[in-house]
Design a protein around this motif. Structure first.
Motif, mmCIF file in Angstrom:
data_model
loop_
_atom_site.group_PDB
_atom_site.id
_atom_site.type_symbol
_atom_site.label_atom_id
_atom_site.label_comp_id
_atom_site.label_asym_id
_atom_site.label_seq_id
_atom_site.Cartn_x
_atom_site.Cartn_y
_atom_site.Cartn_z
ATOM 1 N N PRO A 77 0.532 -1.414 0.073
ATOM 2 C CA PRO A 77 0.571 -0.054 -0.389
ATOM 3 C C PRO A 77 0.513 1.544 0.011
ATOM 4 O O PRO A 77 0.121 2.060 -0.205
ATOM 5 N N LEU A 78 2.024 1.312 0.148
ATOM 6 C CA LEU A 78 3.009 2.465 0.172
ATOM 7 C C LEU A 78 4.188 2.146 -1.493
ATOM 8 O O LEU A 78 4.872 3.380 -0.785
ATOM 9 N N THR A 79 3.255 1.869 -1.835
ATOM 10 C CA THR A 79 4.588 2.445 -2.877
ATOM 11 C C THR A 79 4.570 3.109 -3.637
ATOM 12 O O THR A 79 6.137 4.111 -3.367
ATOM 13 N N SER A 80 3.629 4.366 -3.626
ATOM 14 C CA SER A 80 4.184 5.676 -3.883
ATOM 15 C C SER A 80 4.206 6.235 -2.688
ATOM 16 O O SER A 80 5.115 7.022 -3.522
ATOM 17 N N PHE A 81 4.114 6.251 -2.026
ATOM 18 C CA PHE A 81 4.302 7.064 -0.657
ATOM 19 C C PHE A 81 6.084 6.714 -0.879
ATOM 20 O O PHE A 81 7.272 7.449 -0.332
ATOM 21 N N TRP A 82 6.663 5.548 -0.889
ATOM 22 C CA TRP A 82 8.256 5.287 -0.709
ATOM 23 C C TRP A 82 8.759 6.276 -2.010
ATOM 24 O O TRP A 82 10.289 6.607 -2.020
ATOM 25 N N GLY A 83 8.176 6.135 -2.993
ATOM 26 C CA GLY A 83 9.099 6.285 -3.800
ATOM 27 C C GLY A 83 9.409 8.221 -3.922
ATOM 28 O O GLY A 83 10.120 8.396 -3.947
ATOM 29 N N TRP A 84 7.675 8.513 -3.919
ATOM 30 C CA TRP A 84 7.835 10.069 -3.111
ATOM 31 C C TRP A 84 8.870 10.351 -1.947
ATOM 32 O O TRP A 84 10.108 10.697 -1.961
ATOM 33 N N PHE A 85 9.019 9.774 -0.975
ATOM 34 C CA PHE A 85 10.072 10.288 0.197
ATOM 35 C C PHE A 85 11.288 10.250 0.023
ATOM 36 O O PHE A 85 12.035 11.050 0.515
ATOM 37 N N LEU A 86 11.735 8.894 -1.504
ATOM 38 C CA LEU A 86 12.989 8.477 -1.011
ATOM 39 C C LEU A 86 13.817 9.307 -2.005
ATOM 40 O O LEU A 86 14.921 10.023 -2.327
ATOM 41 N N ILE A 87 12.497 10.671 -3.401
ATOM 42 C CA ILE A 87 13.231 10.972 -4.177
ATOM 43 C C ILE A 87 13.060 12.838 -3.448
ATOM 44 O O ILE A 87 14.309 12.982 -3.988
ATOM 45 N N SER A 88 12.220 12.499 -2.601
ATOM 46 C CA SER A 88 12.426 14.284 -2.142
ATOM 47 C C SER A 88 13.920 14.603 -1.148
ATOM 48 O O SER A 88 13.983 14.497 -0.803
ATOM 49 N N SER A 89 13.777 13.073 -0.494
ATOM 50 C CA SER A 89 14.817 12.972 0.695
ATOM 51 C C SER A 89 16.524 12.963 -0.045
ATOM 52 O O SER A 89 17.244 13.703 0.791
ATOM 53 N N MET A 90 16.100 12.625 -0.882
ATOM 54 C CA MET A 90 17.606 12.116 -1.549
ATOM 55 C C MET A 90 18.102 14.323 -2.555
ATOM 56 O O MET A 90 18.984 14.460 -2.385
ATOM 57 N N SER A 159 14.302 7.833 -11.122
ATOM 58 C CA SER A 159 14.394 9.206 -10.505
ATOM 59 C C SER A 159 15.219 8.949 -8.989
ATOM 60 O O SER A 159 16.635 10.200 -9.203
ATOM 61 N N MET A 160 14.629 7.785 -8.410
ATOM 62 C CA MET A 160 16.084 7.971 -7.405
ATOM 63 C C MET A 160 17.293 7.693 -8.071
ATOM 64 O O MET A 160 18.284 8.128 -7.372
ATOM 65 N N LEU A 161 17.345 7.029 -9.219
ATOM 66 C CA LEU A 161 19.046 7.098 -8.992
ATOM 67 C C LEU A 161 19.199 8.553 -10.045
ATOM 68 O O LEU A 161 20.877 8.404 -9.268
ATOM 69 N N VAL A 162 18.733 9.148 -10.737
ATOM 70 C CA VAL A 162 19.377 10.046 -11.101
ATOM 71 C C VAL A 162 19.189 11.185 -9.965
ATOM 72 O O VAL A 162 21.065 11.551 -9.094
ATOM 73 N N GLU A 163 18.621 11.349 -8.746
ATOM 74 C CA GLU A 163 18.749 12.014 -7.197
ATOM 75 C C GLU A 163 19.652 11.459 -6.601
ATOM 76 O O GLU A 163 20.999 12.876 -6.103
ATOM 77 N N HIS A 164 20.117 10.347 -6.378
ATOM 78 C CA HIS A 164 20.803 9.778 -5.599
ATOM 79 C C HIS A 164 22.357 10.174 -5.922
ATOM 80 O O HIS A 164 23.430 11.098 -5.747
ATOM 81 N N THR A 165 22.361 10.144 -6.986
ATOM 82 C CA THR A 165 23.564 10.824 -8.294
ATOM 83 C C THR A 165 23.931 11.552 -7.939
ATOM 84 O O THR A 165 25.470 12.168 -7.833
ATOM 85 N N LYS A 166 23.429 12.537 -7.811
ATOM 86 C CA LYS A 166 23.115 14.381 -7.905
ATOM 87 C C LYS A 166 23.742 14.615 -6.835
ATOM 88 O O LYS A 166 24.860 15.199 -6.341
ATOM 89 N N ARG A 167 23.231 13.916 -5.206
ATOM 90 C CA ARG A 167 23.751 14.474 -4.120
ATOM 91 C C ARG A 167 23.989 14.150 -3.505
ATOM 92 O O ARG A 167 25.642 14.249 -3.420
ATOM 93 N N HIS A 168 25.103 12.980 -3.948
ATOM 94 C CA HIS A 168 27.012 12.626 -4.242
ATOM 95 C C HIS A 168 27.587 13.113 -4.834
ATOM 96 O O HIS A 168 29.011 13.676 -4.220
#
Length: 183
Positions: A77-90, A159-168
């Motif tokens: 039930p939290l698939t959309s939440f986890w995507g949003w949360f992880l992208i925004s935290s990165m 999107s997480m892959l991109v944001e994680h890369t940019k973050r580091h």
């Protein structure tokens, strides 16, 4: 531009930036750390390679378009939440996040050639993403390789892959701007 093209373009731009920004650095500069609790430029790049490798088990099935969601991936039930949360935290650099697995923590000293290995990893990752162009990025759900309870859509994973890369990469740039960085 499609989502896949955007991800590939973003990662390609990061690789170009890494070459121009960090390519001229010496091995001493690449391995220099502002403190014992901070990572060096080389460690940031090595961490990104290690993180990308954690998804290698998914690519063959995604590229062949034979992968099906598991029962948990369909039900979670939290698939959309986890995507949003992880992208925004990165996207936020103010909060330090501990690596979720020892497998992606880089060693203290990184061998020369890290820039070339990073660029090759990004190129390889981009080829895999392009090979998945026919996959429904919104309906395909992945389980995190780090915490099996967490699921997110493939488009969010990209999107997480991109944001994680940019973050580091931003973290690595701050290392080169830190007081005491060897000139």
């Amino acid at each position: 531009m499609s989502d896949v093209e955007q991800v590939v373009d973003d990662l390609g731009q990061v690789a170009t930036d890494v070459i121009s920004r960090f390519g001229p650095l010496t091995p001493e500069q690449l391995n220099w750390k502002p403190s014992d609790t901070s990572w060096s430029v080389a460690q940031c790049l090595d961490h990104l390679i290690r993180s990308n490798i954690e998804f290698d088990h998914e690519w063959p099935r995604l590229m062949s378009n034979t992968r099906e969601n598991s029962v948990w991936e369909n039900w979670s039930p939290l698939t959309s939440f986890w995507g949003w949360f992880l992208i925004s935290s990165m996207k936020k650099d103010s909060r330090k996040i501990k690596a979720p697995s020892p497998a992606i923590v880089p060693p203290s000293e990184i061998e020369p050639g890290i820039i070339d290995r990073f660029v090759a990893n990004i190129d390889d990752t981009n080829k895999k993403i392009v090979a998945c162009d026919g996959v429904d990025m919104h309906k395909t759900v992945l389980t995190s390789p780090f915490l099996r309870l967490i699921t997110y859509r493939l488009d969010d994973a990209c999107s997480m892959l991109v944001e994680h890369t940019k973050r580091h990469i931003r973290q690595a740039k701050r290392v080169t701007e830190a007081a005491g960085f060897p000139k």
